[in-house]
Design a protein around this motif. Structure first.
Motif, mmCIF file in Angstrom:
data_model
loop_
_atom_site.group_PDB
_atom_site.id
_atom_site.type_symbol
_atom_site.label_atom_id
_atom_site.label_comp_id
_atom_site.label_asym_id
_atom_site.label_seq_id
_atom_site.Cartn_x
_atom_site.Cartn_y
_atom_site.Cartn_z
ATOM 1 N N GLU A 253 17.468 -2.070 2.454
ATOM 2 C CA GLU A 253 17.199 -3.281 3.215
ATOM 3 C C GLU A 253 15.825 -3.226 3.881
ATOM 4 O O GLU A 253 15.282 -4.236 4.291
ATOM 5 N N LEU A 254 15.238 -2.043 4.008
ATOM 6 C CA LEU A 254 13.899 -1.950 4.546
ATOM 7 C C LEU A 254 12.923 -2.672 3.616
ATOM 8 O O LEU A 254 13.024 -2.563 2.405
ATOM 9 N N PRO A 255 11.962 -3.426 4.172
ATOM 10 C CA PRO A 255 11.028 -4.163 3.314
ATOM 11 C C PRO A 255 9.872 -3.300 2.851
ATOM 12 O O PRO A 255 9.559 -2.265 3.435
ATOM 13 N N LEU A 256 9.240 -3.755 1.803
ATOM 14 C CA LEU A 256 7.962 -3.207 1.384
ATOM 15 C C LEU A 256 6.898 -4.014 2.124
ATOM 16 O O LEU A 256 6.878 -5.240 2.036
ATOM 17 N N VAL A 257 6.037 -3.340 2.873
ATOM 18 C CA VAL A 257 5.053 -4.017 3.722
ATOM 19 C C VAL A 257 3.681 -3.988 3.065
ATOM 20 O O VAL A 257 3.260 -2.959 2.530
ATOM 21 N N VAL A 258 2.985 -5.125 3.114
ATOM 22 C CA VAL A 258 1.624 -5.214 2.583
ATOM 23 C C VAL A 258 0.689 -5.641 3.712
ATOM 24 O O VAL A 258 0.935 -6.639 4.392
ATOM 25 N N GLY A 259 -0.393 -4.882 3.900
ATOM 26 C CA GLY A 259 -1.423 -5.287 4.839
ATOM 27 C C GLY A 259 -2.397 -6.213 4.137
ATOM 28 O O GLY A 259 -3.016 -5.839 3.144
ATOM 29 N N VAL A 260 -2.513 -7.459 4.608
ATOM 30 C CA VAL A 260 -3.396 -8.440 3.974
ATOM 31 C C VAL A 260 -4.541 -8.789 4.924
ATOM 32 O O VAL A 260 -4.403 -8.708 6.146
ATOM 33 N N ASP A 261 -5.687 -9.183 4.328
ATOM 34 C CA ASP A 261 -6.843 -9.548 5.161
ATOM 35 C C ASP A 261 -7.612 -10.733 4.599
ATOM 36 O O ASP A 261 -8.712 -11.039 5.050
ATOM 37 N N GLY A 262 -7.053 -11.402 3.585
ATOM 38 C CA GLY A 262 -7.712 -12.566 3.016
ATOM 39 C C GLY A 262 -8.618 -12.259 1.846
ATOM 40 O O GLY A 262 -9.069 -13.176 1.156
ATOM 41 N N SER A 263 -8.910 -10.985 1.594
ATOM 42 C CA SER A 263 -9.791 -10.618 0.494
ATOM 43 C C SER A 263 -9.029 -10.644 -0.823
ATOM 44 O O SER A 263 -7.799 -10.552 -0.858
ATOM 45 N N GLU A 264 -9.773 -10.746 -1.924
ATOM 46 C CA GLU A 264 -9.138 -10.727 -3.234
ATOM 47 C C GLU A 264 -8.433 -9.397 -3.507
ATOM 48 O O GLU A 264 -7.325 -9.388 -4.060
ATOM 49 N N PRO A 265 -9.027 -8.239 -3.116
ATOM 50 C CA PRO A 265 -8.289 -6.989 -3.306
ATOM 51 C C PRO A 265 -6.946 -6.964 -2.589
ATOM 52 O O PRO A 265 -5.979 -6.423 -3.111
ATOM 53 N N SER A 266 -6.885 -7.557 -1.395
ATOM 54 C CA SER A 266 -5.602 -7.554 -0.691
ATOM 55 C C SER A 266 -4.609 -8.490 -1.371
ATOM 56 O O SER A 266 -3.406 -8.233 -1.372
ATOM 57 N N LEU A 267 -5.087 -9.563 -1.991
ATOM 58 C CA LEU A 267 -4.197 -10.445 -2.735
ATOM 59 C C LEU A 267 -3.705 -9.773 -4.012
ATOM 60 O O LEU A 267 -2.554 -9.972 -4.420
ATOM 61 N N ARG A 268 -4.560 -8.962 -4.648
ATOM 62 C CA ARG A 268 -4.096 -8.190 -5.793
ATOM 63 C C ARG A 268 -3.023 -7.196 -5.350
ATOM 64 O O ARG A 268 -2.068 -6.930 -6.079
ATOM 65 N N ALA A 269 -3.197 -6.650 -4.153
ATOM 66 C CA ALA A 269 -2.190 -5.736 -3.612
ATOM 67 C C ALA A 269 -0.866 -6.461 -3.404
ATOM 68 O O ALA A 269 0.204 -5.881 -3.599
ATOM 69 N N VAL A 270 -0.927 -7.731 -3.011
ATOM 70 C CA VAL A 270 0.289 -8.526 -2.842
ATOM 71 C C VAL A 270 1.022 -8.652 -4.175
ATOM 72 O O VAL A 270 2.248 -8.493 -4.249
ATOM 73 N N GLY A 271 0.278 -8.934 -5.248
ATOM 74 C CA GLY A 271 0.901 -9.036 -6.565
ATOM 75 C C GLY A 271 1.524 -7.722 -6.994
ATOM 76 O O GLY A 271 2.650 -7.690 -7.508
ATOM 77 N N TRP A 272 0.813 -6.623 -6.788
ATOM 78 C CA TRP A 272 1.322 -5.292 -7.142
ATOM 79 C C TRP A 272 2.594 -4.995 -6.353
ATOM 80 O O TRP A 272 3.599 -4.528 -6.897
ATOM 81 N N ALA A 273 2.557 -5.288 -5.050
ATOM 82 C CA ALA A 273 3.704 -5.006 -4.189
ATOM 83 C C ALA A 273 4.889 -5.901 -4.528
ATOM 84 O O ALA A 273 6.047 -5.485 -4.401
ATOM 85 N N ALA A 274 4.627 -7.135 -4.954
ATOM 86 C CA ALA A 274 5.719 -8.021 -5.350
ATOM 87 C C ALA A 274 6.470 -7.437 -6.544
ATOM 88 O O ALA A 274 7.705 -7.473 -6.608
ATOM 89 N N ASP A 275 5.713 -6.889 -7.508
ATOM 90 C CA ASP A 275 6.357 -6.225 -8.646
ATOM 91 C C ASP A 275 7.190 -5.033 -8.177
ATOM 92 O O ASP A 275 8.315 -4.822 -8.636
ATOM 93 N N GLU A 276 6.611 -4.241 -7.274
ATOM 94 C CA GLU A 276 7.310 -3.054 -6.763
ATOM 95 C C GLU A 276 8.585 -3.461 -6.030
ATOM 96 O O GLU A 276 9.633 -2.823 -6.179
ATOM 97 N N ALA A 277 8.511 -4.525 -5.233
ATOM 98 C CA ALA A 277 9.686 -5.002 -4.514
ATOM 99 C C ALA A 277 10.767 -5.467 -5.487
ATOM 100 O O ALA A 277 11.959 -5.213 -5.285
ATOM 101 N N ALA A 278 10.356 -6.125 -6.567
ATOM 102 C CA ALA A 278 11.323 -6.578 -7.569
ATOM 103 C C ALA A 278 11.991 -5.385 -8.244
ATOM 104 O O ALA A 278 13.207 -5.400 -8.491
ATOM 105 N N LEU A 279 11.221 -4.344 -8.538
ATOM 106 C CA LEU A 279 11.791 -3.141 -9.149
ATOM 107 C C LEU A 279 12.834 -2.498 -8.241
ATOM 108 O O LEU A 279 13.859 -1.998 -8.702
ATOM 109 N N ARG A 280 12.561 -2.495 -6.954
ATOM 110 C CA ARG A 280 13.423 -1.803 -5.996
ATOM 111 C C ARG A 280 14.521 -2.691 -5.419
ATOM 112 O O ARG A 280 15.366 -2.206 -4.672
#
Length: 302
Positions: free
Chosen positions: A14-41
Motif C-alpha cells: 500500500e506504500l506509494p512509489l514517490v516521484v520528485g518532480v520539478d517541471g523539467s522534461e527529465p522529471s516528466l520522463r521519470a514520471v513515465g518510468w515510475a508509472a511503469d514501475e508502479a504498474a508492475l508492483r
C-alpha cells in the motif's frame, strides 16, 4: 504479485512509489518510468513538488487566482506530471502534493512512507546537472527507502527495457542484503535475468620471487569475490535466471562499465558519518554521477 504481498523491506504494498518532480522534461520522463514501475508492483504513484515558494509571497501575485505566481507554477507542475502518469498507466492510482520546503528535506521526509523514490537527472555536464545532482545525492544519502535516479540514456520504461538485464553491485556483506533483495525483486517483476557483479584487486605487495607463489594472493582475492557473489544470489528463486561476474579492478569503474548494458543498476548504501552528516560511500556516489543507466541506491541497515 497480490495487493497483500510484502516488498523487500517488509513494508506492505500500500506504500506509494514517490516521484520528485520539478517541471523539467527529465522529471516528466521519470514520471513515465515510475508509472511503469508502479504498474508492475501494483502500487500507487505519488507525485511531489518541493520548493520554498513561500519566499515569493511578497512578489507579484497571479491576477486571476489571487495566489503567488510561484504557487500557481507549482500547482501547474504537479498537474502536468499527473496527466503524464495517467496517460502512461491509466490503471495506476495517482496522487499529488506541493511541499513548501527545500527538496532535500521534503523528499527525505517523504521517503519515510514510500515504497521507493524516483528522481530524474537533467544530464551529464554543466552547472544545472551538477545542481540537480546535489539534490539526488543528498536524498540518496539520507532516504529511508530505495532511491532510483534515472541517469543516462534510459529508454523511459521500467519494464523489460532495452537490454533486458538488472545488475547488482555486490557489497562486502551481500548475504541477505537489502540491495540483493531489491535487485532480485526487480528482475522477477520484469522477468529478466539478474547479473551479480563483484570487483576485486590484486594485493599491493603480491610476492613474485617464488614461481609457486605467483598468482596465489590474486587467486585468493578472486575466489573471495566469487564467494560474495554466491552469497548475494543465495535467496534468488530457482526460476530466476542469474549470472555471475567477478572483475579485476575498482568497483566503481566495473559497475560504470557494466551499466552501459543494463536497464537498472542496484547498489547498497551503508552510509558513513562525516563532517556534514551522513554521506554515501565512494561506489554509490560514483555510479550516481557516472552510470549510463538508472541507478537504485538501497539503504542497508547497520
Amino acid at each position: 504479485m497480490s495487493a497483500s504481498a510484502v516488498h523487500a523491506y517488509g513494508e506492505p504494498l500500500e506504500l506509494p512509489l514517490v516521484v520528485g518532480v520539478d517541471g523539467s522534461e527529465p522529471s516528466l520522463r521519470a514520471v513515465g518510468w515510475a508509472a511503469d514501475e508502479a504498474a508492475l508492483r501494483g502500487a500507487a504513484l505519488r507525485l511531489v513538488y518541493a520548493s520554498l515558494w513561500e519566499r515569493y509571497e511578497g512578489a507579484s501575485m497571479a491576477t486571476d487566482l489571487g495566489k503567488p505566481s510561484e504557487e500557481v507554477m507549482a500547482e501547474d507542475i504537479v498537474r502536468t506530471a499527473e496527466r503524464r502518469a495517467r496517460h502512461r498507466q491509466p490503471g495506476v492510482k495517482v496522487t499529488t502534493d506541493v511541499l513548501p520546503e527545500e527538496p532535500e528535506y521534503g523528499l527525505v521526509r517523504e521517503s519515510r512512507s514510500a515504497l521507493a523514490m524516483v528522481l530524474g537527472c537533467r544530464g551529464r555536464s554543466g552547472v544545472t546537472a551538477a545542481l540537480l545532482g546535489s539534490v539526488s545525492v543528498a536524498v540518496a544519502g539520507h532516504a529511508h527507502c530505495p532511491v532510483i535516479v534515472l541517469r543516462g540514456s534510459h529508454d523511459n520504461q521500467a519494464r523489460a527495457g532495452t537490454h533486458g538485464r538488472i545488475v547488482l553491485g555486490v557489497g562486502e556483506k551481500p548475504a541477505g542484503s537489502a540491495a540483493a533483495r531489491f535487485a532480485i525483486e526487480e528482475a522477477m517483476l520484469r522477468r529478466v535475468p539478474l547479473e551479480a557483479v563483484r570487483a576485486w584487486r590484486r594485493p599491493l605487495h603480491e610476492p613474485t620471487a617464488h614461481p609457486l607463489m605467483v598468482g596465489g594472493p590474486a587467486h585468493l582475492e578472486e575466489a573471495q569475490a566469487a564467494e560474495l557473489v554466491e552469497g548475494a544470489l543465495r535467496d534468488a528463486p530457482a526460476e530466476l535466471e542469474v549470472q555471475r561476474r567477478t572483475v579485476e579492478g575498482y568497483a566503481r569503474d566495473a559497475l560504470i562499465a557494466v551499466s552501459r548494458e543494463s536497464d537498472l543498476l542496484v547498489v547498497g548504501a551503508r552510509r558513513r558519518q562525516g563532517p556534514f552528516g551522513l554521506q554515501l560511500g565512494r561506489v554509490a556516489h560514483g555510479v550516481l554521477h557516472h552510470a549510463a543507466c538508472p541507478v537504485a541506491v538501497v539503504p542497508e541497515p547497520e
